[in-house]
Motif scaffolding. Structure first.
Motif, PDB file in Angstrom:
ATOM      1  N   ASP A   1       0.831  -1.219   0.000  1.00  0.00           N
ATOM      2  CA  ASP A   1       0.000   0.000   0.000  1.00  0.00           C
ATOM      3  C   ASP A   1       0.858   1.259   0.000  1.00  0.00           C
ATOM      4  N   ILE A   2       1.952   1.189   0.723  1.00  0.00           N
ATOM      5  CA  ILE A   2       2.858   2.347   0.753  1.00  0.00           C
ATOM      6  C   ILE A   2       3.458   2.515  -0.632  1.00  0.00           C
ATOM      7  N   TYR A   3       3.937   1.415  -1.185  1.00  0.00           N
ATOM      8  CA  TYR A   3       4.611   1.469  -2.479  1.00  0.00           C
ATOM      9  C   TYR A   3       3.685   1.963  -3.594  1.00  0.00           C
ATOM     10  N   THR A   4       2.471   1.462  -3.629  1.00  0.00           N
ATOM     11  CA  THR A   4       1.587   1.813  -4.749  1.00  0.00           C
ATOM     12  C   THR A   4       0.797   3.092  -4.484  1.00  0.00           C
ATOM     13  N   HIS A   5       0.296   3.272  -3.272  1.00  0.00           N
ATOM     14  CA  HIS A   5      -0.593   4.398  -2.988  1.00  0.00           C
ATOM     15  C   HIS A   5       0.026   5.441  -2.057  1.00  0.00           C
ATOM     16  N   GLY A   6       1.210   5.184  -1.535  1.00  0.00           N
ATOM     17  CA  GLY A   6       1.759   6.057  -0.506  1.00  0.00           C
ATOM     18  C   GLY A   6       0.846   6.073   0.700  1.00  0.00           C
ATOM     19  N   ARG A   7       0.147   4.945   0.926  1.00  0.00           N
ATOM     20  CA  ARG A   7      -0.901   4.921   1.951  1.00  0.00           C
ATOM     21  C   ARG A   7      -0.508   4.133   3.199  1.00  0.00           C
ATOM     22  N   VAL A   8      -0.678   4.801   4.339  1.00  0.00           N
ATOM     23  CA  VAL A   8      -0.445   4.190   5.642  1.00  0.00           C
ATOM     24  C   VAL A   8      -1.798   4.103   6.340  1.00  0.00           C
ATOM     25  N   THR A   9      -2.038   3.028   7.083  1.00  0.00           N
ATOM     26  CA  THR A   9      -3.300   2.883   7.814  1.00  0.00           C
ATOM     27  C   THR A   9      -3.022   2.812   9.312  1.00  0.00           C
ATOM     28  N   LEU A  10      -3.621   3.731  10.042  1.00  0.00           N
ATOM     29  CA  LEU A  10      -3.418   3.784  11.496  1.00  0.00           C
ATOM     30  C   LEU A  10      -4.760   3.694  12.207  1.00  0.00           C
ATOM     31  N   PRO A  11      -4.807   3.032  13.351  1.00  0.00           N
ATOM     32  CA  PRO A  11      -6.069   2.937  14.094  1.00  0.00           C
ATOM     33  C   PRO A  11      -6.327   4.235  14.863  1.00  0.00           C
TER      34      PRO A  11
END
Ligand code: NCC
Length: 276
Positions: free
Chosen positions: A259-269
């Motif tokens: 997700d980081i590689y493709t979308h630059g996306r991090v998921t945090l609770p």
């Protein structure tokens, strides 16, 4: 000291850092003639809770990302400083629920803070680098930029728009979280708006998605997605302990490396959902 893992880091952040904003009953403000311009309640009792949130960094790597639709699908979207949506909707979306601005933006002529419509959607949250003591009177008498003068002017022009000022304690609590989890001493400057905003949203949302704070495959020296200006320090940090902030966020990420590689996306609770 032992290196904490993701869940422990998240709990430490939840327990040792609290989003606080200035209210009209706080000294020295309560003794000043303009105290009533400050909110009577803290941000966390007025805003949220939101289910799913997006934090949109201003990084150049958002350019050509096509993430706009995904970003707008969240219940609340946080943006930073002078980052526009107009003309960049495809990549960054168009919804702005909260805009976090530093005091430099409020004070510099180029940003037309008092007159530009860029700042008029959603709630505003401002912050200023304060002395480490987080002593309000000391800070009030010597802010980095004239945050309070500009705040009063803006409030007079836009009395109905929600507008909060972060308590400096929050800056330094987060700084301490970063320092305590790094092996080397970090510079004694407050965290970047990006990190402040990420933790702010963790306090308001069930789940937080941060975009291009950890750079994707689109990683570039282009500083901002909205400006033709190149400087690697925008992504790596100079004044702010940005690289250390990113290290911490990487360790707390509950999404995949893909997700980081493709979308630059991090998921945090969100903090509310965590069992500590
Ligand atoms: O650049 P800035 O940050 O407004 O960006 C907002 C947040 O996005 C993340 N970011 C940005 C660019 C990039 N290539 N990679 C990133 O990860 C960072 O987390 C950043 O915080 C700030 O933090 O407030 C900052 O503000 C600017 C500047 O004051 C404003 O943009 C207004 O012009 C600072 N730049 C300068 O002082 C020259 C920057 O250091 C920090």
């Amino acid at each position: 000291r032992p290196k904490l893992r993701g869940p422990e880091l998240l709990c430490q952040l939840k327990n040792k850092a609290e989003v606080a904003t200035l209210t009209s009953d706080l000294l020295p403000f309560s003794s000043l003639p303009w105290a009533a311009q400050l909110p009577s309640k803290p941000l966390t009792s007025d805003l949220g809770p939101y289910r799913s949130c997006a934090v949109v960094s201003s990084a150049g790597s958002l350019r050509y990302s096509g993430l706009g639709k995904e970003i707008d699908s969240h219940d609340a979207v946080l943006r930073f400083n002078a980052a526009p949506t107009s003309g960049f909707e495809k990549d960054v979306g168009s919804k702005t629920t909260i805009r976090l601005i530093n005091s430099q933006v409020m004070a510099s002529d180029d940003h037309r803070f008092l007159s530009s419509s860029l700042y008029s959607s959603g709630a505003l949250v401002a912050w200023d680098p304060a002395p480490f003591s987080a002593d309000l009177t000391q800070w009030y008498n010597r802010t980095d930029y004239p945050i309070f003068v500009q705040y009063q002017r803006y409030r007079r022009l836009h009395p109905l728009q929600p507008f909060y000022i972060l308590h400096p304690l929050f800056e330094w609590q987060l700084w301490q979280r970063i320092q305590d989890n790094m092996a080397e001493p970090i510079q004694k400057n407050p965290p970047s708006s990006g990190f402040l905003g990420t933790v702010l949203m963790m306090s308001l949302c069930e789940v937080v998605h941060v975009y291009e704070f950890l750079p994707s495959r689109r990683k570039t020296e282009l500083c901002h997605y909205y400006q033709r200006f190149y400087d690697a320090a925008c992504t790596l940090g100079a004044y702010h302990p940005l690289l250390y902030e990113k290290n911490l966020v990487k360790r707390m990420n509950q999404g995949s490396d893909r997700d980081i590689y493709t979308h630059g996306r991090v998921t945090l609770p969100g903090f509310g959902r965590m069992n500590c």
